[in-house]
Design a protein around this motif. Structure first.
Motif, mmCIF file in Angstrom:
data_model
loop_
_atom_site.group_PDB
_atom_site.id
_atom_site.type_symbol
_atom_site.label_atom_id
_atom_site.label_comp_id
_atom_site.label_asym_id
_atom_site.label_seq_id
_atom_site.Cartn_x
_atom_site.Cartn_y
_atom_site.Cartn_z
ATOM 1 N N GLU A 1 0.836 -1.208 0.000
ATOM 2 C CA GLU A 1 0.000 0.000 0.000
ATOM 3 C C GLU A 1 0.873 1.260 0.000
ATOM 4 N N ALA A 2 1.952 1.239 0.784
ATOM 5 C CA ALA A 2 2.850 2.397 0.806
ATOM 6 C C ALA A 2 3.513 2.595 -0.548
ATOM 7 N N GLY A 3 3.935 1.491 -1.186
ATOM 8 C CA GLY A 3 4.559 1.612 -2.493
ATOM 9 C C GLY A 3 3.598 2.092 -3.561
ATOM 10 N N LEU A 4 2.362 1.563 -3.554
ATOM 11 C CA LEU A 4 1.368 1.998 -4.537
ATOM 12 C C LEU A 4 0.957 3.446 -4.303
ATOM 13 N N ARG A 5 0.973 3.872 -3.052
ATOM 14 C CA ARG A 5 0.603 5.254 -2.756
ATOM 15 C C ARG A 5 1.604 6.217 -3.403
ATOM 16 N N VAL A 6 2.879 5.855 -3.377
ATOM 17 C CA VAL A 6 3.891 6.697 -4.018
ATOM 18 C C VAL A 6 3.671 6.736 -5.528
ATOM 19 N N MET A 7 3.277 5.585 -6.113
ATOM 20 C CA MET A 7 3.069 5.503 -7.566
ATOM 21 C C MET A 7 1.636 5.824 -7.957
ATOM 22 N N ARG A 8 0.904 6.463 -7.066
ATOM 23 C CA ARG A 8 -0.467 6.911 -7.354
ATOM 24 C C ARG A 8 -1.376 5.753 -7.733
ATOM 25 N N GLY A 9 -1.138 4.566 -7.134
ATOM 26 C CA GLY A 9 -1.999 3.416 -7.341
ATOM 27 C C GLY A 9 -1.767 2.662 -8.632
ATOM 28 N N LYS A 10 -0.751 3.019 -9.432
ATOM 29 C CA LYS A 10 -0.520 2.383 -10.728
ATOM 30 C C LYS A 10 0.362 1.151 -10.543
ATOM 31 N N HIS B 1 1.286 -1.157 -12.733
ATOM 32 C CA HIS B 1 2.315 -1.417 -13.738
ATOM 33 C C HIS B 1 3.561 -0.569 -13.482
ATOM 34 N N SER B 2 3.352 0.673 -13.014
ATOM 35 C CA SER B 2 4.498 1.520 -12.673
ATOM 36 C C SER B 2 5.211 0.986 -11.434
ATOM 37 N N TYR B 3 4.408 0.504 -10.485
ATOM 38 C CA TYR B 3 4.992 -0.038 -9.252
ATOM 39 C C TYR B 3 5.823 -1.282 -9.565
ATOM 40 N N ARG B 4 5.308 -2.109 -10.493
ATOM 41 C CA ARG B 4 6.055 -3.310 -10.868
ATOM 42 C C ARG B 4 7.398 -2.937 -11.497
ATOM 43 N N SER B 5 7.403 -1.923 -12.356
ATOM 44 C CA SER B 5 8.666 -1.468 -12.963
ATOM 45 C C SER B 5 9.626 -0.959 -11.903
ATOM 46 N N LEU B 6 9.074 -0.263 -10.921
ATOM 47 C CA LEU B 6 9.900 0.264 -9.844
ATOM 48 C C LEU B 6 10.542 -0.868 -9.049
ATOM 49 N N LEU B 7 9.770 -1.924 -8.772
ATOM 50 C CA LEU B 7 10.307 -3.057 -8.020
ATOM 51 C C LEU B 7 11.397 -3.777 -8.816
ATOM 52 N N LYS B 8 11.227 -3.879 -10.143
ATOM 53 C CA LYS B 8 12.268 -4.503 -10.958
ATOM 54 C C LYS B 8 13.562 -3.689 -10.887
ATOM 55 N N ALA C 1 14.856 -11.944 -3.103
ATOM 56 C CA ALA C 1 14.453 -13.252 -3.635
ATOM 57 C C ALA C 1 12.938 -13.348 -3.748
ATOM 58 N N ALA C 2 12.218 -12.854 -2.733
ATOM 59 C CA ALA C 2 10.749 -12.893 -2.769
ATOM 60 C C ALA C 2 10.211 -12.023 -3.897
ATOM 61 N N LEU C 3 10.837 -10.845 -4.112
ATOM 62 C CA LEU C 3 10.401 -9.970 -5.199
ATOM 63 C C LEU C 3 10.659 -10.624 -6.560
ATOM 64 N N GLN C 4 11.815 -11.261 -6.710
ATOM 65 C CA GLN C 4 12.114 -11.925 -7.983
ATOM 66 C C GLN C 4 11.098 -13.011 -8.296
ATOM 67 N N ALA C 5 10.707 -13.774 -7.260
ATOM 68 C CA ALA C 5 9.719 -14.835 -7.474
ATOM 69 C C ALA C 5 8.360 -14.255 -7.827
ATOM 70 N N ALA C 6 7.957 -13.188 -7.106
ATOM 71 C CA ALA C 6 6.647 -12.586 -7.343
ATOM 72 C C ALA C 6 6.575 -11.931 -8.715
ATOM 73 N N LEU C 7 7.630 -11.252 -9.120
ATOM 74 C CA LEU C 7 7.627 -10.556 -10.409
ATOM 75 C C LEU C 7 7.785 -11.528 -11.567
ATOM 76 N N ALA C 8 8.449 -12.666 -11.338
ATOM 77 C CA ALA C 8 8.624 -13.652 -12.411
ATOM 78 C C ALA C 8 7.302 -14.305 -12.776
ATOM 79 N N ASP C 9 6.439 -14.541 -11.780
ATOM 80 C CA ASP C 9 5.143 -15.153 -12.054
ATOM 81 C C ASP C 9 4.239 -14.220 -12.858
#
Length: 1004
Positions: free
Chosen positions: A899-908, A910-917, A996-1004
């Motif tokens: 929720e904190a991460g999406l709040r920074v990205m204004r709820g987007k 796809h943008s949040y996913r790019s940020l995590l990568k 490692a958890a982010l890599q697994a979540a983003l890979a799926d």
């Protein structure tokens, strides 16, 4: 003669010790003085460079009046300053404080006394201290100081000068606490005085001119250079500043500043200290002299009665020998006995007539002991010692002390131990004529030693027996302790695992219920709200259980950071505000006179207040709840602070108060059904207070309410209170309307922080150009005129402060808003940014509302037309089932607040996913990198990496990593290696797990 020699040697030794004591004190004081001078000079240089850079940025070199307000305002920076001036590199003064506008200003090169130091400032590009001069307008002696101001092209753009009063009470080194008999000097290398203490207040202008205006100290400079190790006696010309002809001084040269710091005392002071130390030796010598005179006066009388006196003395000597309690035996050089007193007769059983002139001491010695002694002495002296009388007197023959234990054999055959001391006998010509032995029977001593040894052996046996018993007991206790620790460890591991296993599905439940409410019917929304409330309640119980487990296991670590007290209290009130209003209750705040900023563990303090306030809300049906804070003790920056929560609720009976702070206990267990709760909140609060050096308690009156309190030892903090966020709610909408044609420049080297900033700026319709370092930012500013610049402070190649100064020097850039973006938000950081030419400050991690309010404040109402080339807003693709699945996977990651991460990205998403990568790619190996840098002792590099990780982790919602990186950053800044290693250990454990958890979540 011997006494006089000893006396002279003693005097010399005492003189050397006295001088050595002064050497230690003077070197200590001159070191302190030098440190004070260096700190003062560094402080002055920072002020001049900051002010000069700001004046140049404001265009004061071209239009001096533009900088007049700033240069006049800077008088309050330091009371020692009496004036400021800004000059071009050619020496032309452009702006001087305290003079009316339009006053014609001189060229400094026209003054020979000024020209040398001014040219040196420009040529060396260093801070220079000039020759003191008398400022007639103020009637004070002033020392000129000058600092070069470096322009964007790397050349000296200006010289910032100031006058510093030498007679001001605020002079830093004037306030040093030095002994009254010390004299202090600070001299330029050319002999001009900079400071002296004590400085008589009745000095005439002529006397002051000798010291400050002329090179009074030039005659001493070579003497200071010649001093070995900077310490020794020097000849001085007596004056009121140096009132001694001969002084003991310690001098230190400050290379780079071309200053001498000198601390000294007059030779009279050293002599006085020495004389005190020689009183006793002198008194003894005087007594010896008097005795010698008395003896000398009687010499003639004694000579007249020489024969009778000799006979009398001989008789007296024999009487003394016969009356002694020790056996006294004299021999000639061959060992024949020449004297044998009564004590020797009693000890050995021989009559004097039996041994004098007839025997040697060998007849009462053990021959085996003599033989063993001879062998030992032969080895020690490296020559053959015969097992005879020679073995008894070998060391005495060499003039050495000879004292040993022997076994004597009496005439009756009785053996007994003696302590025998042997020395030489000399005649009037100082020739050795024999040996004197003094023996004492030590049988009683030996018996006592044997008895003591037996008693000690008995005690040792008793100690051994008790030690074995204690060891057996300790072994049992250790086994019990190990079993308890194992059980406690098992419990802690179980609780930690249980917490993790429950949190994972619980995060998914809370996250999915939050997402479902957006499309739910009213009935479904109500049910989802109940699921959310129940989930959060369960989560709070898990947190409490885990906290109490950590506390009991001694694994809970406190953080130390600066925080605003109002933020803590306001946060608690905002969390409980809706529930309080629903019950018709008012939540009041009373901060008393507590400092606005404190330093401590803000999360644990907030937790304690929230525990109390939550309980007060449960048990209060009408009236109000008060959150109050007060200072109980104050010692400098250390404070004992009391936090308390008062209510007008049910109250608690006196007999129930004692059980309130016990684990899993409540005052009345029947309340559990009505209000809920585990009883852990109070005990956690008490344990947290104890960890913070305080305690906890409660007072209550049934029917009238209760007050729960805890204390904590904190320190004064520092920071800037946040601005009111009255416009936050609609700031985004207003900004979108205002900024339809606005174009911004974003200078940010970190790709994650850059992505976050672009997402927020695009969300309100702003076009943005990007620069990845300070040099690129200057180049873009040369090419385009932007409506606003967002400038990161820490960037490679050229940081944000220098980049801002360079941009301000460009034509047309004096009024364009430039906002600092950095995680450093202390007062000095804001002041430094302001001096560099920045208008405002946006803290990282960026809060969207705060950013939009700040942009509204500084963006012009009618922005310039967008020029092609800037990045433009992009629309997010529509959500699908894959997005829902991704949300669920991310929500299940323990160290990620989606929720904190999406709040920074204004709820987007796809943008949040790019940020995590970007976070995974850019910071996946940061833990290893930090370990390597710290292992190589590259603390500066480690600090930069920790600082970058701190900012990016906060932006993506990895809040635990953000906190750990912040703790590591702070520990590295203050040089605390222990705290740095502790934070690094936790970061090394948790960051790879998150990646490692982010890599697994983003890979799926």
């Amino acid at each position: 003669m011997l006494g006089v020699t000893v006396y002279v040697v003693t005097l010399v030794m005492l003189w050397q010790e006295t001088v050595s004591g002064f050497e230690k004190d003077l070197k200590h004081h001159v070191s302190l003085l030098s440190q004070s001078v260096r700190m003062t000079v560094k402080h002055h240089e920072a002020i001049l460079v900051g002010m000069g850079g700001e004046l140049v940025a404001q265009g004061a070199l071209e239009e001096p009046e533009k900088g007049r307000a700033l240069i006049e305002r800077m008088h309050g920076v330091d009371r020692g300053f009496v004036g400021f001036g800004l000059a071009r590199p050619d020496g032309q003064l452009m702006l001087v404080s305290g003079l009316p506008a339009g006053t014609r200003l001189p060229n400094l090169m026209a003054n020979p006394d000024v020209r040398d130091s001014f040219e040196k400032t420009v040529s060396t590009r260093r801070f220079i201290i000039g020759r003191p001069y008398l400022m007639k307008q103020l009637g004070q002696w002033v020392i000129p100081i000058r600092a070069p101001i470096i322009g964007p092209d790397g050349q000296v753009a200006a010289v910032m000068a100031a006058g510093y009063s030498l007679q001001s009470d605020s002079v830093a080194w004037a306030n040093m606490k030095l002994p009254a008999d010390l004299h202090v000097l600070i001299l330029r290398d050319d002999g001009h005085g900079v400071f002296a203490a004590p400085l008589p207040t009745d000095f005439s202008t002529e006397e002051l001119h000798k010291f400050f205006g002329a090179p009074e100290g030039s005659a001493h400079i070579q003497a200071f250079r010649d001093l070995g190790e900077g310490f020794g006696f020097i000849q001085t010309k007596a004056s009121r500043l140096l009132p001694h002809d001969n002084m003991l001084v310690s001098a230190e040269y400050m290379d780079g500043h071309e200053l001498w710091t000198v601390v000294g005392v007059g030779r009279e002071t050293v002599l006085a200290a020495w004389k005190k130390r020689i009183l006793m030796p002198s008194a003894l010598l005087a007594v010896m002299v008097l005795i010698g005179l008395a003896v000398f006066r009687r010499t003639e009388i004694q000579q007249l009665h020489a024969d009778s006196e000799i006979r009398g003395l001989t008789a007296a000597r024999q009487a003394i020998l016969d009356g002694a309690n020790y056996a006294i035996i004299a021999t000639d050089l061959d060992g024949r006995v020449t004297s044998f007193n009564h004590a020797a007769e009693r000890m050995l059983g021989y009559a004097a007539g039996e041994v004098v002139g007839k025997q040697t001491p060998a007849i009462w010695h053990d021959h085996e002991e003599i033989a063993a002694r001879a062998r030992r002495l032969s080895a020690e002296l490296d020559r053959e010692i015969k097992p005879s009388f020679e073995a008894l007197v070998a060391r005495a023959t060499l003039g050495q002390a000879e004292e040993n234990e022997w076994n004597y054999i009496a005439k009756s055959g009785r053996r007994f131990p003696v302590m025998l001391s042997i020395s030489q006998i000399r005649d009037a010509n100082d020739s050795v004529i024999g040996f004197l032995g003094i023996a004492s029977d030590i049988t009683a001593k030996k018996d006592a030693e044997a008895e003591l040894a037996r008693y000690q052996a008995h005690l040792e046996n008793m100690v051994e027996e008790r030690t074995r018993a204690l060891q057996d007991t300790n072994a049992e206790l250790a086994a019990a302790r190990d079993a308890a620790e194992a059980a406690n460890q098992a419990k802690s591991s179980f609780l930690a695992n249980m917490s993790h296993e429950i949190r994972t599905p619980l995060n998914a439940i809370l996250g999915l219920s939050h997402l479902l409410r957006a499309e739910a019917t009213p009935a479904q929304a109500e049910r989802l709200g109940k699921i959310d409330a129940a989930g959060k309640h369960l989560l709070s119980i898990i947190n409490d259980i885990l906290d109490i487990s950590k506390i009991e296991a001694g694994k809970l670590q406190l953080e130390h950071s600066d925080f605003a007290l109002s933020a803590v209290l306001d946060h608690v009130r905002s969390l409980l505000g809706d529930a309080a209003r629903a019950k018709g209750l008012e939540i009041r705040i009373d901060p008393d006179a507590v400092p606005a900023w404190l330093r401590g563990d803000v999360m644990r303090l907030r937790q304690g207040v929230l525990n109390y306030a939550t309980n007060a809300l449960k048990f209060t049906e009408r009236g109000h709840i008060t959150l109050a804070v007060k200072v109980l003790e104050e010692k400098g920056d250390d404070l004992l602070v009391r936090f308390e929560v008062s209510d007008t609720g049910l109250g608690i009976a006196p007999e129930q108060l004692s059980g309130l702070f016990q684990s899993f206990a409540q005052a009345d267990t029947s309340t559990t059904r009505k209000h809920g709760g585990t009883g852990l909140g109070l005990v956690i609060t008490r344990r947290l207070a104890e960890l913070m050096g305080g305690t906890a308690g409660a007072e209550s009156t049934p029917g009238r309410g209760s007050t729960f309190w805890f204390t904590a030892r904190l320190q004064r903090g520092r920071g800037i209170l946040p601005q009111a966020e009255t416009m936050t709610a609609d700031a985004g909408q207003r900004l979108r309307k205002r900024a339809q044609r606005a174009r911004l420049l974003l200078a940010e080297d970190n790709p994650i922080n850059r992505e976050v900033a672009l997402e927020l700026l695009h969300s309100v319709g702003l076009a943005v150009d990007v620069a990845e370092d300070g040099i690129e930012a200057i180049e873009r500013a040369r090419q385009h005129r932007y409506d606003l610049v967002l400038m990161d402070i820490q960037m490679p190649h050229l940081d944000g402060l220098d980049a801002t100064r360079a941009i301000r020097a460009l034509p047309g850039w004096k009024d364009i808003p430039i906002l600092a973006m950095t995680a450093n938000a202390f007062d000095e950081d804001r002041f430094t940014a302001k001096l560099a030419g920045m208008n405002d400050h946006v803290a990282k991690p960026v809060d969207p509302g705060t950013l939009f309010v700040t942009l509204l404040k500084w963006l012009p109402a009618c922005a310039a037309k967008i020029v092609a080339g800037g990045t433009a807003p992009t629309e997010a693709p529509p959500a699908d089932d894959a997005d829902t699945a991704l949300r669920a996977r991310l929500a299940a990651i323990p160290d990620l607040d989606i929720e904190a991460g999406l709040r920074v990205m204004r709820g987007k998403l796809h943008s949040y996913r790019s940020l995590l990568k970007l976070f995974v790619d850019g910071h996946g190996n940061d833990a290893q990198g930090l370990s390597a840098l710290i292992g190589q002792d590259d603390l500066a590099g480690a600090e930069k990496l920790a600082h970058a990780l701190k900012g990016t982790a906060g932006n993506v919602g990895a809040l635990p990593i953000h906190e750990l990186a912040g703790a590591l950053d702070a520990a590295l800044k203050r040089g605390d290696r222990a705290a740095a290693q502790e934070a690094l250990a936790l970061l090394t454990e948790r960051l790879p797990r998150l990646v490692a958890a982010l890599q697994a979540a983003l890979a799926d």
